[in-house]
Design a protein around this motif. Structure first.
Motif, PDB file in Angstrom:
ATOM      1  N   THR A  97      34.100  42.120  83.124  1.00 35.84           N
ATOM      2  CA  THR A  97      33.824  42.045  81.692  1.00 35.84           C
ATOM      3  C   THR A  97      33.467  43.419  81.127  1.00 35.84           C
ATOM      4  OG1 THR A  97      33.052  39.772  81.879  1.00 35.84           O
ATOM      5  CG2 THR A  97      32.339  40.989  79.950  1.00 35.84           C
ATOM      6  N   THR A 108      35.331  36.381  84.499  1.00 31.06           N
ATOM      7  CA  THR A 108      34.273  35.587  85.130  1.00 31.06           C
ATOM      8  C   THR A 108      33.140  36.427  85.698  1.00 31.06           C
ATOM      9  OG1 THR A 108      35.541  35.581  87.187  1.00 31.06           O
ATOM     10  CG2 THR A 108      35.826  33.696  85.705  1.00 31.06           C
ATOM     11  N   VAL A 165      31.489  40.727  74.012  1.00 31.64           N
ATOM     12  CA  VAL A 165      31.575  39.324  73.605  1.00 31.64           C
ATOM     13  C   VAL A 165      33.009  38.822  73.719  1.00 31.64           C
ATOM     14  CG1 VAL A 165      31.341  37.750  71.649  1.00 31.64           C
ATOM     15  CG2 VAL A 165      29.541  39.414  72.127  1.00 31.64           C
ATOM     16  N   ILE A 166      33.948  39.625  73.271  1.00 35.30           N
ATOM     17  CA  ILE A 166      35.344  39.189  73.282  1.00 35.30           C
ATOM     18  C   ILE A 166      35.888  39.118  74.703  1.00 35.30           C
ATOM     19  CG2 ILE A 166      37.681  39.880  72.615  1.00 35.30           C
ATOM     20  CD1 ILE A 166      36.473  40.841  69.985  1.00 35.30           C
ATOM     21  N   THR A 167      35.649  40.157  75.506  1.00 36.27           N
ATOM     22  CA  THR A 167      36.194  40.143  76.865  1.00 36.27           C
ATOM     23  C   THR A 167      35.430  39.191  77.782  1.00 36.27           C
ATOM     24  OG1 THR A 167      34.869  42.065  77.479  1.00 36.27           O
ATOM     25  CG2 THR A 167      37.105  42.470  76.708  1.00 36.27           C
ATOM     26  N   GLY A 168      34.189  38.885  77.459  1.00 35.82           N
ATOM     27  CA  GLY A 168      33.421  37.940  78.261  1.00 35.82           C
ATOM     28  C   GLY A 168      34.004  36.541  78.257  1.00 35.82           C
ATOM     29  N   GLN A 169      34.806  36.249  77.261  1.00 34.92           N
ATOM     30  CA  GLN A 169      35.447  34.938  77.181  1.00 34.92           C
ATOM     31  C   GLN A 169      36.636  34.826  78.129  1.00 34.92           C
ATOM     32  OE1 GLN A 169      36.444  34.509  73.061  1.00 34.92           O
ATOM     33  NE2 GLN A 169      34.325  34.593  72.397  1.00 34.92           N
ATOM     34  N   HIS A 170      37.103  35.970  78.654  1.00 34.88           N
ATOM     35  CA  HIS A 170      38.304  35.973  79.482  1.00 34.88           C
ATOM     36  C   HIS A 170      38.054  36.370  80.933  1.00 34.88           C
ATOM     37  CE1 HIS A 170      40.614  35.502  75.808  1.00 34.88           C
ATOM     38  NE2 HIS A 170      39.932  36.508  75.288  1.00 34.88           N
TER      39      HIS A 170
END
Length: 64
Positions: free
Chosen positions: A32, A27, A20-25
């Motif tokens: 991810t 593409t 969830v956290i790395t998915g925000q950074h």
């Protein structure tokens, strides 16, 4: 509750939080998941170190 059972629940939850956290950074899914695995491993090492320090402090202040 068994320590092994707690560990088996903790690791996948830690990985999902990392996704969830790395998915925000990132593409792409590959980036991810790679970043989530690295972050989860880093968090796992920190968790183990913190538990060991907590147990050592318990032994120092409370005793055997």
């Amino acid at each position: 509750m068994s320590l092994l059972f707690r560990f088996m629940v903790y690791v996948p939850v830690l990985f999902l939080i990392g996704v969830v956290i790395t998915g925000q950074h990132h593409t792409t899914a590959r980036d991810t998941l790679r970043a989530a695995a690295a972050r989860s491993l880093r968090w796992l090492v920190w968790s183990v170190l913190l538990v060991v320090v907590m147990e050592l402090l318990g032994l120092v202040f409370i005793g055997w």
